[in-house]
Write an enzyme that holds these catalytic residues in place. Sequence first.
Site, PDB file in Angstrom:
ATOM      1  N   LYS A  18     -10.492  -0.526  10.641  1.00 53.93           N
ATOM      2  CA  LYS A  18     -10.699  -1.698   9.788  1.00 53.93           C
ATOM      3  C   LYS A  18     -11.090  -2.926  10.602  1.00 53.93           C
ATOM      4  O   LYS A  18     -11.335  -3.985  10.051  1.00 53.93           O
ATOM      5  CB  LYS A  18      -9.421  -2.009   8.991  1.00 53.93           C
ATOM      6  CG  LYS A  18      -9.098  -0.967   7.924  1.00 53.93           C
ATOM      7  CD  LYS A  18      -7.962  -1.441   7.061  1.00 53.93           C
ATOM      8  CE  LYS A  18      -7.265  -0.336   6.308  1.00 53.93           C
ATOM      9  NZ  LYS A  18      -8.015   0.191   5.172  1.00 53.93           N
ATOM     10  N   ASP A  29       2.951  -4.710   7.992  1.00 54.38           N
ATOM     11  CA  ASP A  29       1.739  -3.914   7.854  1.00 54.38           C
ATOM     12  C   ASP A  29       0.567  -4.878   8.037  1.00 54.38           C
ATOM     13  O   ASP A  29       0.289  -5.698   7.149  1.00 54.38           O
ATOM     14  CB  ASP A  29       1.742  -3.271   6.460  1.00 54.38           C
ATOM     15  CG  ASP A  29       0.427  -2.571   6.138  1.00 54.38           C
ATOM     16  OD1 ASP A  29      -0.555  -2.759   6.861  1.00 54.38           O
ATOM     17  OD2 ASP A  29       0.400  -1.853   5.117  1.00 54.38           O
ATOM     18  N   GLN A  49      -4.691  -5.215   7.020  1.00 49.54           N
ATOM     19  CA  GLN A  49      -5.738  -6.104   6.488  1.00 49.54           C
ATOM     20  C   GLN A  49      -5.793  -7.449   7.212  1.00 49.54           C
ATOM     21  O   GLN A  49      -6.614  -8.285   6.868  1.00 49.54           O
ATOM     22  CB  GLN A  49      -5.515  -6.351   4.985  1.00 49.54           C
ATOM     23  CG  GLN A  49      -5.631  -5.117   4.117  1.00 49.54           C
ATOM     24  CD  GLN A  49      -7.051  -4.546   4.074  1.00 49.54           C
ATOM     25  OE1 GLN A  49      -8.016  -5.183   4.475  1.00 49.54           O
ATOM     26  NE2 GLN A  49      -7.152  -3.317   3.602  1.00 49.54           N
ATOM     27  N   HIS A  93       0.867  -1.187   0.000  1.00 44.59           N
ATOM     28  CA  HIS A  93       0.000   0.000   0.000  1.00 44.59           C
ATOM     29  C   HIS A  93       0.902   1.235   0.000  1.00 44.59           C
ATOM     30  O   HIS A  93       2.023   1.185   0.505  1.00 44.59           O
ATOM     31  CB  HIS A  93      -0.836  -0.061   1.290  1.00 44.59           C
ATOM     32  CG  HIS A  93      -1.910   0.964   1.405  1.00 44.59           C
ATOM     33  ND1 HIS A  93      -1.684   2.235   1.872  1.00 44.59           N
ATOM     34  CD2 HIS A  93      -3.241   0.901   1.136  1.00 44.59           C
ATOM     35  CE1 HIS A  93      -2.822   2.906   1.893  1.00 44.59           C
ATOM     36  NE2 HIS A  93      -3.779   2.122   1.451  1.00 44.59           N
ATOM     37  N   CYS A 103      -4.806   2.571  -3.557  1.00 49.29           N
ATOM     38  CA  CYS A 103      -3.516   3.033  -2.994  1.00 49.29           C
ATOM     39  C   CYS A 103      -2.417   2.014  -3.266  1.00 49.29           C
ATOM     40  O   CYS A 103      -1.544   1.772  -2.416  1.00 49.29           O
ATOM     41  CB  CYS A 103      -3.610   3.336  -1.503  1.00 49.29           C
ATOM     42  SG  CYS A 103      -4.779   4.624  -1.119  1.00 49.29           S
TER      43      CYS A 103
HETATM   44  N1  7TS Z   1      -1.871  -0.901   4.601  1.00 46.82           N
HETATM   45  C1  7TS Z   1      -2.781  -1.651   3.972  1.00 46.82           C
HETATM   46  C2  7TS Z   1      -2.423  -3.041   3.544  1.00 46.82           C
HETATM   47  C3  7TS Z   1      -4.043  -1.123   3.729  1.00 46.82           C
HETATM   48  O1  7TS Z   1      -4.945  -1.882   3.109  1.00 46.82           O
HETATM   49  C4  7TS Z   1      -4.351   0.189   4.155  1.00 46.82           C
HETATM   50  C5  7TS Z   1      -5.673   0.825   3.854  1.00 46.82           C
HETATM   51  C6  7TS Z   1      -3.364   0.911   4.844  1.00 46.82           C
HETATM   52  C7  7TS Z   1      -2.140   0.349   5.031  1.00 46.82           C
HETATM   53  C8  7TS Z   1      -3.595   2.276   5.371  1.00 46.82           C
HETATM   54  O2  7TS Z   1      -4.456   2.270   6.455  1.00 46.82           O
HETATM   55  P1  7TS Z   1      -4.914   3.632   7.145  1.00 46.82           P
HETATM   56  O3  7TS Z   1      -5.960   3.212   8.113  1.00 46.82           O
HETATM   57  O4  7TS Z   1      -3.711   4.222   7.806  1.00 46.82           O
HETATM   58  O5  7TS Z   1      -5.444   4.511   6.055  1.00 46.82           O
HETATM   59  N2  7TS Z   1      -6.356   0.268   2.741  1.00 46.82           N
HETATM   60  C9  7TS Z   1      -7.429   0.772   2.135  1.00 46.82           C
HETATM   61  C10 7TS Z   1      -8.084   0.102   1.092  1.00 46.82           C
HETATM   62  O6  7TS Z   1      -7.756  -0.965   0.633  1.00 46.82           O
HETATM   63  N3  7TS Z   1      -9.131   0.859   0.692  1.00 46.82           N
HETATM   64  O7  7TS Z   1      -9.162   1.974   1.445  1.00 46.82           O
HETATM   65  C11 7TS Z   1      -8.120   1.933   2.347  1.00 46.82           C
END
Ligand code: 7TS
Length: 411
Positions: free
Chosen positions: A230, A204, A207, A126, A368
């Site tokens: 999430k 990371d 997910q 990401h 992303c």
């Molecule tokens: N890493 C992964 C693997 C992700 O899927 C996401 C967000 C992030 C980092 C960032 O997370 P945040 O909470 O700091 O924004 N992924 C997604 C997605 O797949 N659609 O919207 C956000």
Amino acid sequence: MPSSTPDWAALRADFPILDQQVHGHPLVYLDNAATSQKPRAVLGTLRHYYERDNANVHRGIHELSNRATNAFEAARECAAKFINARSSEEIIFTRGTTEGINLVANAWGGKFLKAGDVILLTEMEHHSNIVPWQLLAERSGAKLRYVPITGDEGLLDLAKLDSLLTHEVKLLALTHISNTLGTVNPVAELCAKARTLGIVSLVDAAQSVGHLPVDVQAIGCDFLAFSGHKICGPTGIGVLYARAERLADMPPYQGGGEMIVTVDFHKTTYKQAAHRFEAGTPNISGAIGLHAAMDYLDAAGRDKIFAHDQALAQYAYERLVEFRNIRIFGPKTGRAGLVSFLLKDVHAHDLVTVADQYGVALRGGHHCNQPLMKKLGVESTARASFYFYNTKSEVDRFIEVLQEIQKFFGA
Ligand code: 7TS
């Protein structure tokens, strides 16, 4: 951990938002990889906190401040247990995965990475696990290198790993589960390999942590980041796990209140980790809401949740394979709870826009993952992502709507 199968329908009923019509159709929410919905247990906890206990933490000596502080620190204890950290002192509250990775890049990377060092990432990261390292590389002269993927099936090409793990590599940072491909990476194996070579590792877990049991000691990573929103928790709160040895010699990330022991006009002394990394008033309600979310997930059992999500994704995959002119991304078997695809001659944005008219919430775009899109030779994909409150009949509805869409576009 409970051994019996959860009553999924009863759990679904805990999510008031799911019970509504969108554009005249029952909502089918399949955008869980972007953010999850929140159960009443979390909503009620937030309401109770603001109605009864709201005060600032770690500074008041009055009753409400003590209550808020105790609840905030109880959330830290809970987060430590949730990922099996050795101590709650290894848990730093952040805004989310993105801030956690930026914290490591700035505080650890800023101190330890030098010109010529290599940061090893993967092609499925990401942006939040790419851009902070590029910013650091610009400042430090370090370089980025990527473990390739095998193509549309989206597995890491581990045959290439040994040749990439040269002595210049100082950090391996990779995702546990790909948000576009649904690939589950063998993080324990890879972090063990890194460790034997003296390479620091970051996972990371955005997910993964709300979908399957995650144990930082079993994985053996130095850092692991995730987001509350999430995993049924509020937005604006997340966790960075950092191994105690790493934290001990990391300088502060941001300066301000809460993170100091003494401040003089020209000199400040800092608290021990984790508080050294939490400048200013933290997201108190967020942490308390996240505690409720983690308890909720573990009452259901994340092993059960994973089996449920995987079964739905596998079923969706098998139904999608029947479409003509479809390209499906990610592993054929063993995928996590999501599936990305493209229908020939239908732009992902158009597909998602029409699906929304039927009440089906998908995501279309680059997710992303622009470098991954480039590797796959596409601009975007459509994605359905599942959680434990989704049902097989919702997958059927999604497939039915997709058939309509294919007909509509004559694709
Ligand atoms: N890493 C992964 C693997 C992700 O899927 C996401 C967000 C992030 C980092 C960032 O997370 P945040 O909470 O700091 O924004 N992924 C997604 C997605 O797949 N659609 O919207 C956000």
